[in-house]
Design an enzyme around this catalytic site. Sequence first.
Site, PDB file in Angstrom:
ATOM      1  N   PHE A 169     -15.390   3.324   7.047  1.00 13.08           N
ATOM      2  CA  PHE A 169     -14.080   3.132   6.936  1.00 13.08           C
ATOM      3  C   PHE A 169     -14.027   3.418   4.956  1.00 13.08           C
ATOM      4  O   PHE A 169     -12.850   3.697   4.560  1.00 13.08           O
ATOM      5  CB  PHE A 169     -13.255   2.057   7.250  1.00 13.08           C
ATOM      6  CG  PHE A 169     -13.172   0.834   6.860  1.00 13.08           C
ATOM      7  CD1 PHE A 169     -12.505   0.414   5.740  1.00 13.08           C
ATOM      8  CD2 PHE A 169     -14.403  -0.269   8.021  1.00 13.08           C
ATOM      9  CE1 PHE A 169     -13.140  -1.249   6.070  1.00 13.08           C
ATOM     10  CE2 PHE A 169     -14.444  -0.544   7.747  1.00 13.08           C
ATOM     11  CZ  PHE A 169     -13.975  -1.249   6.348  1.00 13.08           C
ATOM     12  N   THR A 217      -5.279  -7.685  10.120  1.00 10.28           N
ATOM     13  CA  THR A 217      -5.488  -6.074   9.566  1.00 10.28           C
ATOM     14  C   THR A 217      -4.790  -5.563  10.696  1.00 10.28           C
ATOM     15  O   THR A 217      -4.582  -4.455  10.531  1.00 10.28           O
ATOM     16  CB  THR A 217      -7.048  -6.464   9.142  1.00 10.28           C
ATOM     17  OG1 THR A 217      -7.714  -7.716   8.680  1.00 10.28           O
ATOM     18  CG2 THR A 217      -7.603  -5.427   8.722  1.00 10.28           C
ATOM     19  N   ASN A 254      -2.338  -0.471   7.230  1.00  8.82           N
ATOM     20  CA  ASN A 254      -1.600  -1.338   8.070  1.00  8.82           C
ATOM     21  C   ASN A 254      -0.628  -1.855   6.405  1.00  8.82           C
ATOM     22  O   ASN A 254      -0.677  -3.996   6.378  1.00  8.82           O
ATOM     23  CB  ASN A 254      -2.397  -2.443   7.235  1.00  8.82           C
ATOM     24  CG  ASN A 254      -3.486  -2.064   6.729  1.00  8.82           C
ATOM     25  OD1 ASN A 254      -3.267  -2.712   6.033  1.00  8.82           O
ATOM     26  ND2 ASN A 254      -4.518  -3.269   6.854  1.00  8.82           N
ATOM     27  N   GLU A 287      -9.364  -9.513  -7.453  1.00 10.60           N
ATOM     28  CA  GLU A 287      -8.839  -8.618  -7.477  1.00 10.60           C
ATOM     29  C   GLU A 287      -7.386  -8.976  -8.754  1.00 10.60           C
ATOM     30  O   GLU A 287      -6.591  -7.929  -8.925  1.00 10.60           O
ATOM     31  CB  GLU A 287      -8.173  -8.773  -6.284  1.00 10.60           C
ATOM     32  CG  GLU A 287      -9.260  -9.170  -5.012  1.00 10.60           C
ATOM     33  CD  GLU A 287      -8.667  -8.755  -3.178  1.00 10.60           C
ATOM     34  OE1 GLU A 287      -7.599  -9.656  -2.963  1.00 10.60           O
ATOM     35  OE2 GLU A 287      -9.343  -8.186  -2.443  1.00 10.60           O
ATOM     36  N   LYS A 304       1.063  -1.543  -0.274  1.00 12.11           N
ATOM     37  CA  LYS A 304       0.199   0.570   0.350  1.00 12.11           C
ATOM     38  C   LYS A 304       1.118   1.407   0.292  1.00 12.11           C
ATOM     39  O   LYS A 304       1.991   0.819   0.296  1.00 12.11           O
ATOM     40  CB  LYS A 304      -0.818  -0.226   1.175  1.00 12.11           C
ATOM     41  CG  LYS A 304      -2.005  -0.845   1.185  1.00 12.11           C
ATOM     42  CD  LYS A 304      -3.052  -1.191   2.370  1.00 12.11           C
ATOM     43  CE  LYS A 304      -3.485  -2.145   2.498  1.00 12.11           C
ATOM     44  NZ  LYS A 304      -5.174  -2.182   3.246  1.00 12.11           N
ATOM     45  N   ARG A 329      -1.304 -14.087   4.044  1.00 12.27           N
ATOM     46  CA  ARG A 329      -1.672 -14.181   5.436  1.00 12.27           C
ATOM     47  C   ARG A 329      -1.778 -14.080   5.926  1.00 12.27           C
ATOM     48  O   ARG A 329      -1.240 -12.613   7.754  1.00 12.27           O
ATOM     49  CB  ARG A 329      -3.611 -14.289   5.461  1.00 12.27           C
ATOM     50  CG  ARG A 329      -4.400 -13.770   4.067  1.00 12.27           C
ATOM     51  CD  ARG A 329      -5.233 -14.326   4.208  1.00 12.27           C
ATOM     52  NE  ARG A 329      -6.713 -13.712   4.599  1.00 12.27           N
ATOM     53  CZ  ARG A 329      -7.094 -12.485   5.265  1.00 12.27           C
ATOM     54  NH1 ARG A 329      -6.591 -11.806   4.386  1.00 12.27           N
ATOM     55  NH2 ARG A 329      -7.779 -12.410   6.018  1.00 12.27           N
ATOM     56  N   TYR A 363     -12.051  -1.349  -3.668  1.00 12.81           N
ATOM     57  CA  TYR A 363     -12.642  -1.933  -2.374  1.00 12.81           C
ATOM     58  C   TYR A 363     -14.141  -1.956  -2.203  1.00 12.81           C
ATOM     59  O   TYR A 363     -15.354  -1.523  -0.998  1.00 12.81           O
ATOM     60  CB  TYR A 363     -12.219  -1.106  -0.947  1.00 12.81           C
ATOM     61  CG  TYR A 363     -10.551  -1.498  -0.899  1.00 12.81           C
ATOM     62  CD1 TYR A 363     -10.489  -2.366   0.032  1.00 12.81           C
ATOM     63  CD2 TYR A 363      -9.748  -0.613  -0.706  1.00 12.81           C
ATOM     64  CE1 TYR A 363      -9.240  -2.863   0.019  1.00 12.81           C
ATOM     65  CE2 TYR A 363      -8.093  -0.784  -1.023  1.00 12.81           C
ATOM     66  CZ  TYR A 363      -8.095  -1.996  -0.068  1.00 12.81           C
ATOM     67  OH  TYR A 363      -7.217  -2.862  -0.033  1.00 12.81           O
ATOM     68  N   ARG A 394       2.564  -6.627   9.644  1.00 11.75           N
ATOM     69  CA  ARG A 394       1.666  -6.019   9.972  1.00 11.75           C
ATOM     70  C   ARG A 394       1.985  -5.352  11.263  1.00 11.75           C
ATOM     71  O   ARG A 394       2.721  -4.157  11.475  1.00 11.75           O
ATOM     72  CB  ARG A 394       0.163  -5.969   9.930  1.00 11.75           C
ATOM     73  CG  ARG A 394      -0.356  -5.941   8.628  1.00 11.75           C
ATOM     74  CD  ARG A 394      -1.221  -6.016   8.132  1.00 11.75           C
ATOM     75  NE  ARG A 394      -2.290  -5.875   7.230  1.00 11.75           N
ATOM     76  CZ  ARG A 394      -3.335  -6.930   6.377  1.00 11.75           C
ATOM     77  NH1 ARG A 394      -3.624  -7.582   6.968  1.00 11.75           N
ATOM     78  NH2 ARG A 394      -3.735  -6.116   5.166  1.00 11.75           N
ATOM     79  N   HIS A 437      -1.720  -5.166   1.758  1.00 11.58           N
ATOM     80  CA  HIS A 437      -3.306  -6.129   1.685  1.00 11.58           C
ATOM     81  C   HIS A 437      -3.252  -7.543   0.866  1.00 11.58           C
ATOM     82  O   HIS A 437      -2.061  -7.729  -0.096  1.00 11.58           O
ATOM     83  CB  HIS A 437      -4.299  -4.888   0.598  1.00 11.58           C
ATOM     84  CG  HIS A 437      -5.273  -5.924  -0.556  1.00 11.58           C
ATOM     85  ND1 HIS A 437      -6.725  -6.178   0.599  1.00 11.58           N
ATOM     86  CD2 HIS A 437      -5.490  -6.699  -1.216  1.00 11.58           C
ATOM     87  CE1 HIS A 437      -7.236  -6.902  -0.348  1.00 11.58           C
ATOM     88  NE2 HIS A 437      -6.882  -7.383  -1.200  1.00 11.58           N
TER      89      HIS A 437
HETATM   90  P1  CMP Z   1      -7.799  -4.834   3.237  1.00 14.41           P
HETATM   91  O1  CMP Z   1      -6.563  -6.129   3.163  1.00 14.41           O
HETATM   92  O2  CMP Z   1      -6.733  -4.023   2.209  1.00 14.41           O
HETATM   93  O3  CMP Z   1      -8.969  -4.787   3.449  1.00 14.41           O
HETATM   94  C1  CMP Z   1      -9.654  -3.802   3.695  1.00 14.41           C
HETATM   95  C2  CMP Z   1      -9.438  -2.430   4.340  1.00 14.41           C
HETATM   96  O4  CMP Z   1     -10.248  -2.230   4.807  1.00 14.41           O
HETATM   97  C3  CMP Z   1      -8.239  -3.686   5.128  1.00 14.41           C
HETATM   98  O5  CMP Z   1      -6.909  -3.841   4.803  1.00 14.41           O
HETATM   99  C4  CMP Z   1      -7.815  -2.171   5.952  1.00 14.41           C
HETATM  100  O6  CMP Z   1      -6.687  -1.341   5.509  1.00 14.41           O
HETATM  101  C5  CMP Z   1      -9.291  -1.346   6.317  1.00 14.41           C
HETATM  102  N1  CMP Z   1      -9.760  -1.026   7.791  1.00 14.41           N
HETATM  103  C6  CMP Z   1     -10.613  -2.084   8.001  1.00 14.41           C
HETATM  104  N2  CMP Z   1     -11.334  -2.247   8.943  1.00 14.41           N
HETATM  105  C7  CMP Z   1     -10.984  -1.005   9.332  1.00 14.41           C
HETATM  106  C8  CMP Z   1     -10.981  -0.484  10.771  1.00 14.41           C
HETATM  107  N3  CMP Z   1     -12.441  -1.003  11.119  1.00 14.41           N
HETATM  108  N4  CMP Z   1     -10.903   0.876  10.154  1.00 14.41           N
HETATM  109  C9  CMP Z   1     -10.283   1.674   9.514  1.00 14.41           C
HETATM  110  N5  CMP Z   1      -9.740   0.484   8.600  1.00 14.41           N
HETATM  111  C10 CMP Z   1     -10.167  -0.852   8.462  1.00 14.41           C
END
Ligand code: CMP
Length: 138
Positions: free
Chosen positions: A57, A91, A112, A126, A9, A85, A49, A102, A115
């Site tokens: 979010f 996450t 984070n 994807e 990211k 993963r 997304y 992470r 992805h």
């Molecule tokens: P990712 O694996 O890219 O998939 C969806 C993304 O949404 C996740 O990583 C986070 O970066 C973001 N995300 C998920 N939950 C939250 C949350 N509660 N608040 C902010 N960002 C979130």
Amino acid sequence: MERTLSIIKPDGVAKGLIGEVIKRFESADLKIAAMKMIHMSKKEAEGFYAVHQGKAFYGSLTDFMSAGPCVVMILEGLQAIAKNRELMGATNPKDALPGTIRREFASNIERNIVHGSDAPETAVFEIGYFFSALEICG
Ligand code: CMP
């Protein structure tokens, strides 16, 4: 063999972590079948997304993902989705195990670093979102 989509990211790119992240994938026997650097528009981030549309979010996440360049990759290997993963960690970096990408590098749940696809059907969507068949090696 399985394929999964990985994104480094904008925070990972800005922190100079491209090499660090790729080293971890290759050391875990995940092969890079395709890779490019892109800077998504807000619309492109929203499309990627779309599954999160309506969540609190969503706006902030898509702003962040379109704020700078990302590296998108297809990783290939045995149980590539689960392996990626595991390497990424949870996450929310607060919940991620020590030694994961992470836990070591992420600032918060949104920023984070990486992805990864969460299931085979997600991986198909994807991968197709970013890559054509001609861009995939292997
Ligand atoms: P990712 O694996 O890219 O998939 C969806 C993304 O949404 C996740 O990583 C986070 O970066 C973001 N995300 C998920 N939950 C939250 C949350 N509660 N608040 C902010 N960002 C979130």
